[in-house]
Structures are given as C-alpha cells and as structure tokens.
Design a protein around this motif. Structure first.
Motif, PDB file in Angstrom:
ATOM      1  N   HIS A  98       0.811  -1.221   0.000  1.00  0.00           N
ATOM      2  CA  HIS A  98       0.000   0.000   0.000  1.00  0.00           C
ATOM      3  C   HIS A  98       0.835   1.256   0.000  1.00  0.00           C
ATOM      4  CE1 HIS A  98      -3.766  -2.152   0.557  1.00  0.00           C
ATOM      5  NE2 HIS A  98      -3.052  -2.997   1.283  1.00  0.00           N
ATOM      6  N   LEU A  99       2.077   1.150   0.399  1.00  0.00           N
ATOM      7  CA  LEU A  99       2.893   2.357   0.494  1.00  0.00           C
ATOM      8  C   LEU A  99       3.629   2.657  -0.802  1.00  0.00           C
ATOM      9  CD1 LEU A  99       4.291   2.077   4.127  1.00  0.00           C
ATOM     10  CD2 LEU A  99       2.472   3.544   3.261  1.00  0.00           C
ATOM     11  N   GLU A 158     -10.276  -9.365  -6.874  1.00  0.00           N
ATOM     12  CA  GLU A 158      -9.647 -10.657  -6.545  1.00  0.00           C
ATOM     13  C   GLU A 158      -8.646 -10.523  -5.387  1.00  0.00           C
ATOM     14  OE1 GLU A 158      -7.675 -12.724  -9.746  1.00  0.00           O
ATOM     15  OE2 GLU A 158      -9.516 -12.591 -10.944  1.00  0.00           O
ATOM     16  N   LEU A 159      -7.893  -9.436  -5.433  1.00  0.00           N
ATOM     17  CA  LEU A 159      -6.873  -9.234  -4.401  1.00  0.00           C
ATOM     18  C   LEU A 159      -7.474  -8.709  -3.106  1.00  0.00           C
ATOM     19  CD1 LEU A 159      -3.978  -7.605  -6.472  1.00  0.00           C
ATOM     20  CD2 LEU A 159      -4.108  -9.940  -5.618  1.00  0.00           C
ATOM     21  N   GLY A 160      -8.737  -8.392  -3.142  1.00  0.00           N
ATOM     22  CA  GLY A 160      -9.381  -7.868  -1.932  1.00  0.00           C
ATOM     23  C   GLY A 160      -8.960  -6.452  -1.643  1.00  0.00           C
ATOM     24  N   LEU A 161      -8.516  -5.725  -2.641  1.00  0.00           N
ATOM     25  CA  LEU A 161      -8.004  -4.377  -2.398  1.00  0.00           C
ATOM     26  C   LEU A 161      -9.118  -3.386  -2.074  1.00  0.00           C
ATOM     27  CD1 LEU A 161      -5.279  -4.147  -5.184  1.00  0.00           C
ATOM     28  CD2 LEU A 161      -4.911  -4.252  -2.725  1.00  0.00           C
ATOM     29  N   ASN A 162     -10.349  -3.781  -2.270  1.00  0.00           N
ATOM     30  CA  ASN A 162     -11.450  -2.866  -1.986  1.00  0.00           C
ATOM     31  C   ASN A 162     -11.930  -2.965  -0.541  1.00  0.00           C
ATOM     32  OD1 ASN A 162     -11.389  -1.964  -4.611  1.00  0.00           O
ATOM     33  ND2 ASN A 162     -12.738  -3.626  -5.311  1.00  0.00           N
ATOM     34  N   ASP A 163     -11.466  -4.021   0.167  1.00  0.00           N
ATOM     35  CA  ASP A 163     -11.839  -4.161   1.575  1.00  0.00           C
ATOM     36  C   ASP A 163     -11.115  -3.104   2.400  1.00  0.00           C
ATOM     37  OD1 ASP A 163     -13.217  -6.368   0.765  1.00  0.00           O
ATOM     38  OD2 ASP A 163     -11.626  -7.791   1.340  1.00  0.00           O
ATOM     39  N   PRO A 164     -11.638  -2.822   3.633  1.00  0.00           N
ATOM     40  CA  PRO A 164     -10.884  -1.917   4.521  1.00  0.00           C
ATOM     41  C   PRO A 164      -9.493  -2.510   4.805  1.00  0.00           C
ATOM     42  CG  PRO A 164     -13.056  -2.441   5.418  1.00  0.00           C
ATOM     43  CD  PRO A 164     -12.897  -3.266   4.213  1.00  0.00           C
ATOM     44  N   VAL A 165      -8.516  -1.602   5.045  1.00  0.00           N
ATOM     45  CA  VAL A 165      -7.126  -2.046   5.192  1.00  0.00           C
ATOM     46  C   VAL A 165      -6.963  -3.058   6.321  1.00  0.00           C
ATOM     47  CG1 VAL A 165      -4.799  -1.281   5.749  1.00  0.00           C
ATOM     48  CG2 VAL A 165      -6.185   0.053   4.176  1.00  0.00           C
ATOM     49  N   TYR A 166      -7.644  -2.775   7.479  1.00  0.00           N
ATOM     50  CA  TYR A 166      -7.432  -3.697   8.609  1.00  0.00           C
ATOM     51  C   TYR A 166      -7.929  -5.100   8.290  1.00  0.00           C
ATOM     52  CZ  TYR A 166     -12.372  -3.208   9.957  1.00  0.00           C
ATOM     53  OH  TYR A 166     -13.714  -3.255   9.977  1.00  0.00           O
ATOM     54  N   GLN A 167      -9.021  -5.174   7.488  1.00  0.00           N
ATOM     55  CA  GLN A 167      -9.516  -6.495   7.092  1.00  0.00           C
ATOM     56  C   GLN A 167      -8.510  -7.212   6.197  1.00  0.00           C
ATOM     57  OE1 GLN A 167     -13.339  -6.806   5.220  1.00  0.00           O
ATOM     58  NE2 GLN A 167     -14.392  -6.180   7.100  1.00  0.00           N
ATOM     59  N   GLN A 168      -7.917  -6.433   5.288  1.00  0.00           N
ATOM     60  CA  GLN A 168      -6.890  -7.005   4.404  1.00  0.00           C
ATOM     61  C   GLN A 168      -5.727  -7.551   5.226  1.00  0.00           C
ATOM     62  OE1 GLN A 168      -5.606  -4.704   1.031  1.00  0.00           O
ATOM     63  NE2 GLN A 168      -7.472  -3.465   1.094  1.00  0.00           N
ATOM     64  N   PHE A 192      -5.728  -8.533   8.448  1.00  0.00           N
ATOM     65  CA  PHE A 192      -6.054  -9.760   9.184  1.00  0.00           C
ATOM     66  C   PHE A 192      -6.130 -10.958   8.243  1.00  0.00           C
ATOM     67  CE2 PHE A 192      -7.786  -6.808  12.496  1.00  0.00           C
ATOM     68  CZ  PHE A 192      -6.810  -7.122  13.424  1.00  0.00           C
ATOM     69  N   HIS A 193      -6.670 -10.687   7.082  1.00  0.00           N
ATOM     70  CA  HIS A 193      -6.768 -11.753   6.082  1.00  0.00           C
ATOM     71  C   HIS A 193      -5.373 -12.284   5.723  1.00  0.00           C
ATOM     72  CE1 HIS A 193      -8.634 -14.005   2.896  1.00  0.00           C
ATOM     73  NE2 HIS A 193      -7.742 -13.533   2.034  1.00  0.00           N
ATOM     74  N   TRP A 194      -4.468 -11.314   5.541  1.00  0.00           N
ATOM     75  CA  TRP A 194      -3.097 -11.674   5.158  1.00  0.00           C
ATOM     76  C   TRP A 194      -2.396 -12.445   6.286  1.00  0.00           C
ATOM     77  CZ3 TRP A 194       1.810  -9.640   6.853  1.00  0.00           C
ATOM     78  CH2 TRP A 194       2.891 -10.038   6.053  1.00  0.00           C
ATOM     79  N   VAL A 195      -2.547 -11.936   7.524  1.00  0.00           N
ATOM     80  CA  VAL A 195      -1.909 -12.591   8.674  1.00  0.00           C
ATOM     81  C   VAL A 195      -2.441 -14.011   8.828  1.00  0.00           C
ATOM     82  CG1 VAL A 195      -1.701 -12.585  11.189  1.00  0.00           C
ATOM     83  CG2 VAL A 195      -1.374 -10.471   9.920  1.00  0.00           C
ATOM     84  N   GLU A 196      -3.747 -14.145   8.639  1.00  0.00           N
ATOM     85  CA  GLU A 196      -4.356 -15.466   8.726  1.00  0.00           C
ATOM     86  C   GLU A 196      -3.670 -16.426   7.747  1.00  0.00           C
ATOM     87  OE1 GLU A 196      -8.621 -15.082   8.307  1.00  0.00           O
ATOM     88  OE2 GLU A 196      -8.751 -17.265   8.203  1.00  0.00           O
ATOM     89  N   GLY A 197      -3.470 -15.899   6.531  1.00  0.00           N
ATOM     90  CA  GLY A 197      -2.807 -16.689   5.505  1.00  0.00           C
ATOM     91  C   GLY A 197      -1.388 -17.065   5.931  1.00  0.00           C
ATOM     92  N   VAL A 198      -0.664 -16.081   6.480  1.00  0.00           N
ATOM     93  CA  VAL A 198       0.733 -16.315   6.891  1.00  0.00           C
ATOM     94  C   VAL A 198       0.789 -17.461   7.898  1.00  0.00           C
ATOM     95  CG1 VAL A 198       2.679 -15.351   8.144  1.00  0.00           C
ATOM     96  CG2 VAL A 198       1.512 -13.976   6.404  1.00  0.00           C
ATOM     97  N   PHE A 199      -0.158 -17.453   8.858  1.00  0.00           N
ATOM     98  CA  PHE A 199      -0.142 -18.510   9.867  1.00  0.00           C
ATOM     99  C   PHE A 199      -0.403 -19.878   9.251  1.00  0.00           C
ATOM    100  CE2 PHE A 199      -0.437 -15.229  13.192  1.00  0.00           C
ATOM    101  CZ  PHE A 199       0.540 -15.736  14.026  1.00  0.00           C
ATOM    102  N   GLN A 200      -1.106 -19.882   8.125  1.00  0.00           N
ATOM    103  CA  GLN A 200      -1.366 -21.170   7.464  1.00  0.00           C
ATOM    104  C   GLN A 200      -0.303 -21.486   6.423  1.00  0.00           C
ATOM    105  OE1 GLN A 200      -5.223 -20.323   5.995  1.00  0.00           O
ATOM    106  NE2 GLN A 200      -6.215 -20.581   7.991  1.00  0.00           N
ATOM    107  N   GLY A 201       0.748 -20.657   6.387  1.00  0.00           N
ATOM    108  CA  GLY A 201       1.816 -20.891   5.422  1.00  0.00           C
ATOM    109  C   GLY A 201       1.437 -20.433   4.023  1.00  0.00           C
ATOM    110  N   ASN A 202       0.425 -19.610   3.929  1.00  0.00           N
ATOM    111  CA  ASN A 202      -0.001 -19.140   2.610  1.00  0.00           C
ATOM    112  C   ASN A 202       0.374 -17.674   2.451  1.00  0.00           C
ATOM    113  OD1 ASN A 202      -1.270 -18.456   0.280  1.00  0.00           O
ATOM    114  ND2 ASN A 202      -3.352 -18.592   1.128  1.00  0.00           N
ATOM    115  N   LEU A 203       1.333 -17.407   1.596  1.00  0.00           N
ATOM    116  CA  LEU A 203       1.792 -16.032   1.404  1.00  0.00           C
ATOM    117  C   LEU A 203       1.238 -15.439   0.113  1.00  0.00           C
ATOM    118  CD1 LEU A 203       5.496 -16.606   2.474  1.00  0.00           C
ATOM    119  CD2 LEU A 203       3.828 -15.272   3.727  1.00  0.00           C
ATOM    120  N   GLY A 204       0.260 -16.083  -0.445  1.00  0.00           N
ATOM    121  CA  GLY A 204      -0.297 -15.595  -1.711  1.00  0.00           C
ATOM    122  C   GLY A 204       0.377 -16.266  -2.895  1.00  0.00           C
TER     123      GLY A 204
END
Lengths: 317, 333
Positions: A28-29, A54-64, A66-78
């Motif tokens: 985002h930066l 598809e990338l979820g870029l329209n969701d609020p940033v904090y939701q994005q 948490f979504h990303w962190v959730e993925g990281v914990f599952q070993g999913n980095l996109g």
C-alpha cells in the motif's frame, strides 16, 4: 534459564507484530495502484477492477491485514503472478542455495576470523597485529563481488580447479554441491571474517586486561589455557553478536554475489521480484528474511545465557 | 644470608612505554622468611604491586617488560628460569591474591572449578579428588555450606566471600610464599579484619611466608613482623614493625605515620600531611627521590643519591640525615 528463555521468546511478539504490519504495508505504500502496476499500462479498466476485487483491495485495510496474517499462519503467502505458483513454494526453491552458501561462508569466516583476531590480540601493538588489522580493513573495503571476480579469474579460468558459476543441489552429490559454492563462500566469507576478526581482537584485548586473567596466570596455567579457556569465553559475547549479525545478512541473500556466480538464491529472487513488481513475492521474502533475522537473534540471545552464567542467573540470585 | 625463603636483590623492573623506558621498580632488595609476614608499604604508584607481580613474572610480554637483578626463591633465580619452570612455581610454591576480589574471579566459571584448577594442574589429582580438596579448602576458609557453594558463580556471593575464595585458590596447593596485594582494600572494615585474621591463622597452620602489600599502616602494626617502606620505586626504610613505628628514621616514614588519624588524644590537632605529590616516573628527582617533598632536605639531598645503609637490628635506611633527624618526630609530638 527457563524464565530467561521464556522472556526472550515473549519479547519477540511485539517485534513480530511490527514487522508484519510494515511488511503488509509494502503493497500500500508503494506509489500507484497495485492491480494496475501488476497488469501493466496496456490493461483495460475492467481487468484492473477485476484484479482489485480478486486481491481484496477494496476491503478496509485492517480487514486485508487480518486476512493476510491469517494466511501467513497457514503458510499461505499468496501467489506470484509472474511465476504462477505460490510464494511459499518460490521461496523454498530459492532458500536451499542461500542457506548452503550462508553456512559455508560463515564457516569460512569463523575459521579465518577467530585465529587471526586472537593472534592479533595476543600480539597487540606489534607488527603482526598491524598486519592482520590492515588485512581485515582490506577485507571490509573490497566489495564481495569484485573479490569473487578475481577468484573466478584465478581459480576457475586460469587454474581450472572450479566451475566458473552455477549451482547444483545437494541431491546431485556433496562434492558437486560444494564445488559450486567454494568461490562464492570465500568471496563472502572473507568480508564477514574481517568484521568478526576486528570484534574478536578488540573484545579479547579488553578481556585480557581484566584482573581475573592475572589470577589465571598466577595459578600457573599455560598461556594457551589462559587465552582459550579464561579469555575467549568471556570475550565471546560481542563476537557472537557479530557472528549472528553477519549470518543474518548472509541468509537475507547476498544479492550481488549470487548474481556474479549465478546462484538461484533468495538474493536473486528478491532482485527479480522487485524488477517485476511481484508484490506478493517481495512481501513473502521480506517477511521470511526478517523472521530469520529475529530467530537468529533469539538464538544468539539464548547462547549468551549458555556462555555467561550472569545472563541466565540474573533473576534467580 | 642465602637461607631466606625469598630473597630479592637489586630488582629493577622496566616498562617500555610510548614516552620511553620507565623503571617502575628501581633496585630494591628485601627478603621474606618462612612463617613471617613482611609488609611492603607506600603510596599508590610507588611500585609495590609491580614488585609483587615481578616476583611471579606476571608482566611478561616480550619487548615490553624487562627485569634486572635477582629474585632467589629456594635457590633458584626466578628471573633466569624458563617459562615452564616459572609456571610450575606459580600457584604451587608462590601464590598471589589481588586487590579487587570482585574482578579477580572469572565470572563464567563456578567457584569450585576455579579452586580445582590449580589443584589439578600442580598436584595431578583426578577431578573427583580435586573436588574434595576444593570442598576442604572452602571449609578451611570458613565458607558455610561448601557443598552448595562450589557450584555457585562469583556473582552470586558477596565481596568478602569472594576474597575468601581467592584465598582458597591461592592456598589450594599449600604454597610456601603468599603474596597478598592489598587483599582487604576493597572490603568493609569488619570483613577486612576477618580476612586478615584468616590469612594469619593459615600462615601459622601452613608455616608459609607472606608478603603483604598495603598502604594501611594499621594493618601493618597488627599483622606484620617486618616492614619495608617504598617510595617511588625504591625501598627507603626497612625494619622490624616495633622499631619502625616507635622510631621511624626516614622523613617519609615519619610522614606516613603522623598522617594516621588518631581516635584519642587532642582532637584539635591538625592531621599532618606530606606536602606535594608523588612525581611521575618520567621525572625522577636527581638526588634523593623524596627530597622535593622532604622538610629536612638540603642541597646535598637534592643532588646526591643516598645509599641504603644497614644499621643495627636489621634496620636499613636510605637518607643522608637520618642521624640528625632521629627523634624529630618524638620531640614534635
């Protein structure tokens, strides 16, 4: 020791939180709309819109986040758009060469640095000391890749002892694997050795002036024992810190050296991804590299406790 | 002469520094016998510690330190023997304890390890036997619960305890000579006397000679047999404790004694001080070294070096005017 370990591990939580936020914000930066950058200037407005969705870029940033962190914990980095595979897989592919190179370079560095640093400290102020320290200055000053090129000219082209560049995985056989890594390891290791040797020297000199060294000598111990048993262990904490730091740098990928020797490591992956603006891969590698740094530092902290009882017993006494 | 435990003859210790060669100890002679305590007294920087460390050749860094003279210990000149012979004497026949117990123990090894080290080295005992000896030593120096203490690290015990441990290390191999370099300076007064009592009782038990380096004349009066007073790298006066305190001959010794605060007597009396500062080793006076600070100095003192003269009762003195100023102190007080 248990409470010390626990405290060290707990202290990682805020660090990792900040790291994750910073890494997440990369996307985002950086200027421009990520979806537009990924698709390039030719893309239609609809395609960009669809990718944003598809990338979820329209969701609020904090939701994005948490979504990303959730993925990281599952070993999913996109997924990488350019390589068309999961980021985790891309990183794992490039991790092997980098780790092999890092370990080999670090062994080279330690084998050069410790004896030289100790010798310089024992002979402080003499010509030997000045020669070693001059050499180490040279080691710090010469860029790794330049030294690597010299090595290629001498060892690979003139003497034909080693292959010019390239990489073979460990599965191709130990010697096949090592053969390609010797020159880059020397190129990287000597630079790191210079740093470690300087720290070894200054820490040893400082420790040699402490009173308990005189006690050790007055017991009738051989100078070898005074140096390696009584001095080195006390002088080792700052040395260990530098070793940890240099190892961290090596794992982060020695981008230029990897390019010179054409080693498909993390350094190359980072450079290629930045060139392609492959955001997911950049995020993933940066996260992986910081995580490694943090873990290496944790390990170094724990080793402090092993070396120095004052560190591990502070709370209990 | 010749049958002393330790006999130092005309010892000189030179250091090569950036500002040229400095002679920190300049031609001193003294001896220590079995069972006696010799005190070496003087201000900071007078060469007491250098003398002590020269005996064990602890300064040996090639090209930096050099020695002249003789240090005879049991018939061997310690300045002439090889490094490996020297190592066999260190910690075994001659031991040393240092000023600061807080920094004299290695922080990363247990107390037990540090006591066992010289035992295993010199007496060739097994680890288990050395461990038992270490416990015995801790008992000897009066440390409670030694079985527990051996496994502790220096930072877990108090300063007084650490100095006891240092003594245990020094005495582990029952040395013939103990050099104690200001062993109590860093400790509380109550602990001080305990430590000195301990050293004293161990001296009687082991019949060893002690060289006690101190600037505390109270300690000297209580615990020592003979005293050598040092000033600027030289011995200026030497004698038995009683005669030195009752009848100090050298103006420097007189100055030292009269600068001890008195608890009783005239409280309004000003504490006398020795005028001036100890000069640096780079600018040693030409004549008598004490002359610039001496109330009795004349032209002769400024220009000619006095020799150490031997008087009756083993008294030695280095002063041109000791005959005339004799008793000046007793008249003045």
């Amino acid at each position: 020791m248990k409470s010390y370990i626990l405290k060290r591990i707990l202290s990682l939580i805020p660090v990792l939180l900040i790291v994750s936020i910073v890494v997440f914000m990369i996307i985002h930066l950086t200027p421009g709309d990520p979806a537009a950058v990924i698709l390039g200037p030719e893309a239609s407005h609809e395609d960009v819109k669809q990718l944003q969705e598809e990338l979820g870029l329209n969701d609020p940033v904090y939701q994005q986040y948490f979504h990303w962190v959730e993925g990281v914990f599952q070993g999913n980095l996109g997924d990488s758009f350019f390589m068309d595979k999961p980021v985790t897989e891309a990183i794992l592919e490039h991790l092997g060469p980098t780790i092999s190179l890092a370990i080999l370079s670090q062994i080279t560095a330690i084998l050069i640095a410790l004896p030289l640093g100790i010798m310089a400290a024992r002979k402080r102020g003499t010509a030997t000391d000045q020669t070693f320290m001059g050499l180490s200055l040279l080691g710090i000053s010469i860029p790794h890749f330049l030294f690597g090129l010299f090595l290629i000219i001498i060892l690979a082209i003139n003497l034909r002892w080693l292959p010019v560049a390239g990489y073979k995985p460990l599965s191709a056989g130990f010697w096949e694997h090592i053969k390609y890594l010797i020159m880059p390891a020397i190129a990287l290791g000597t630079g790191q050795a210079a740093l470690i040797a300087r720290m070894t020297r200054s820490s040893m000199v400082e420790t040699l002036n402490l009173n308990f060294i005189k006690t050790a000598r007055s017991k009738g111990l051989h100078e070898r024992k005074v140096i390696y048993k009584h001095t080195l262990r006390n002088a080792f904490i700052p040395i260990l810190t530098v070793i940890g730091q240099t190892f961290g740098t090596l794992v982060a990928g020695a981008a230029v050296t990897e390019t010179v020797f054409n080693i498909p490591g993390i350094g190359q992956l980072i450079i290629n991804s930045v060139e392609r603006r492959d955001y997911m891969v950049i995020q993933g590698t940066v996260l992986m590299v910081t995580l490694t740094y943090v873990l290496i530092n944790l390990l170094v902290d724990l080793l402090y406790g092993v070396i120095d009882p004052r560190v591990r017993l502070k709370k209990e006494s | 002469m010749g049958d002393h435990l330790l006999e130092v003859n005309n010892l000189k210790t030179h250091f090569r520094t950036e500002r040229g060669k400095v002679t920190a100890v300049d031609g001193i002679s003294f001896h220590v016998d079995r069972g006696e305590v010799l005190a070496i007294v003087g201000e900071s920087g007078c060469g007491k510690s250098v003398t002590a460390q020269s005996i064990l050749r602890l300064f040996e860094e090639k090209g930096v330190t050099s020695y002249d003279g003789e240090i005879n210990f049991e018939g061997k000149n310690l300045l002439k023997i090889s490094d490996s012979e020297m190592r066999k004497i260190r910690g075994n026949d001659i031991s040393m304890i240092f000023q600061d117990p807080l920094s004299s123990l290695n922080p990363v090894f247990t107390i037990g390890d540090q006591i066992m080290e010289p035992i295993m080295l010199h007496q060739k005992l097994s680890k288990k036997e050395a461990y038992e000896r270490a416990i015995e030593m801790l008992k000897l120096i009066g440390i409670p619960a030694p079985e527990q203490r051996v496994h502790e690290y220096p930072h877990q015990i108090s300063g007084g305890m650490r100095q006891r441990v240092m003594i245990a290390i020094a005495l582990a191999c029952q040395p013939k000579l103990l050099i104690a370099d200001e062993p109590t300076t860093a400790l509380d007064v109550t602990i001080q006397s305990q430590i000195l009592e301990l050293i004293d009782s161990l001296r009687q038990k082991l019949d060893m000679g002690i060289m006690l380096i101190t600037h505390d004349l109270g300690v000297v009066a209580q615990h020592c047999t003979r005293v050598a007073v040092m000033y600027l790298g030289e011995v200026v006066e030497e004698g038995d404790v009683e005669s030195l305190f009752e009848n100090p001959l050298h103006p420097y010794t007189q100055g030292l004694i009269s600068s001890i605060p008195q608890l009783f007597g005239n409280r309004n009396k000003k504490l006398s001080i020795i005028k001036g500062m100890v000069p640096s080793l780079n600018e040693i006076p030409k004549g008598c070294r004490f002359a610039p600070r001496c109330p009795f100095a004349d032209a002769k003192c400024m220009n000619e070096k006095p020799e150490l003269e031997t008087l009756d009762h083993n008294k030695r003195i280095k002063c041109w005017h000791h005959q005339t100023i004799k008793g000046a102190v007793s008249n003045a007080t």
